[in-house]
Design a protein around this motif. Structure first.
Motif, short mmCIF file in Angstrom:
data_model
loop_
_atom_site.label_atom_id
_atom_site.label_comp_id
_atom_site.label_asym_id
_atom_site.label_seq_id
_atom_site.Cartn_x
_atom_site.Cartn_y
_atom_site.Cartn_z
N SER A 25 45.96 -5.19 109.63
CA SER A 25 44.69 -4.72 110.21
C SER A 25 44.83 -4.37 111.68
CB SER A 25 43.60 -5.77 110.03
OG SER A 25 43.21 -5.82 108.67
N PHE B 7 48.81 6.71 109.91
CA PHE B 7 47.65 5.84 109.76
C PHE B 7 47.61 4.84 110.90
CE2 PHE B 7 48.40 7.36 105.47
CZ PHE B 7 47.13 7.74 105.11
N ILE C 162 45.88 -0.76 108.02
CA ILE C 162 45.46 -0.95 106.63
C ILE C 162 44.71 -2.28 106.57
CG2 ILE C 162 46.15 -1.17 104.22
CD1 ILE C 162 48.78 0.16 104.93
N ASP C 163 43.55 -2.26 105.95
CA ASP C 163 42.80 -3.49 105.70
C ASP C 163 43.05 -3.90 104.26
OD1 ASP C 163 41.66 -3.50 108.31
OD2 ASP C 163 40.19 -2.01 107.63
N THR D 135 42.69 -0.53 102.26
CA THR D 135 41.98 0.60 102.84
C THR D 135 42.79 1.13 104.01
OG1 THR D 135 39.87 -0.32 102.13
CG2 THR D 135 39.81 1.38 103.85
N ARG E 147 43.38 3.34 107.13
CA ARG E 147 42.52 3.89 108.18
C ARG E 147 43.33 4.81 109.08
NH1 ARG E 147 41.04 0.02 111.82
NH2 ARG E 147 42.23 -1.69 110.92
N ARG F 284 39.26 8.86 108.95
CA ARG F 284 38.85 8.65 107.55
C ARG F 284 39.46 7.36 107.02
NH1 ARG F 284 42.63 13.33 104.93
NH2 ARG F 284 44.55 12.21 105.29
N THR F 285 38.93 6.92 105.90
CA THR F 285 39.47 5.75 105.21
C THR F 285 39.81 6.15 103.78
OG1 THR F 285 37.29 5.00 104.54
CG2 THR F 285 38.16 4.11 106.60
N THR F 286 40.88 5.57 103.25
CA THR F 286 41.31 5.84 101.89
C THR F 286 41.52 4.52 101.18
OG1 THR F 286 42.45 7.86 102.60
CG2 THR F 286 43.06 6.96 100.45
#
Length: 125
Positions: free
Chosen positions: A16, A58, A61-62, A82, A84, A88-90
């Motif tokens: 994160s 990126f 990542i969460d 997720t 980040r 945007r988020t994927t």
């Protein structure tokens, strides 16, 4: 020394606010990190370089761990990662398998749909 369950949770949280050196320190020198749709990475330096390269696209990542089980030195989890970056988020559904020895991860296998990653990188419409 953290339990295998705690070690994997700590490593997942570290993404994160990612730092390639800090994340790769969770792994044994000869660890194997295999995102199953791709070729495996072998060794802490290769894992560190992959993380650094990933972070050029990126920001972080969460990891949202839905379920995690540990039995001895084996840890398995289901989660949504997720990604980040670029405004945007994927979300990426993932199943992870880990082996731990002492206070390091020796094996990490992640299973996910590569098409979701391709879309996140703009490789598919």
């Amino acid at each position: 020394m953290p339990t295998p369950d705690e070690l994997v949770r700590d490593m997942c949280r570290s993404w994160s606010d990612p730092d390639p050196d800090r994340i790769s320190a969770f792994f044994a020198e000869d660890a194997v990190y295999h995102n199953i749709p791709m070729e495996p990475l072998i060794g802490r330096p290769a894992i560190r370089d992959f993380i650094a390269g990933f972070l050029t696209t990126f920001d972080a990542i969460d990891f949202d761990i839905h379920h995690q089980v540990a039995n001895g030195n084996i840890v398995m989890n289901t989660r949504t990662d997720t990604l980040r970056g670029a405004g945007r988020t994927t979300p990426l559904p993932v199943m992870g398998f880990f082996e731990v020895a002492g206070d390091t991860i020796t094996t990490w296998h992640d299973y996910f749909d590569m098409a979701t990653i391709n879309r996140a990188f703009g490789l598919e419409g």
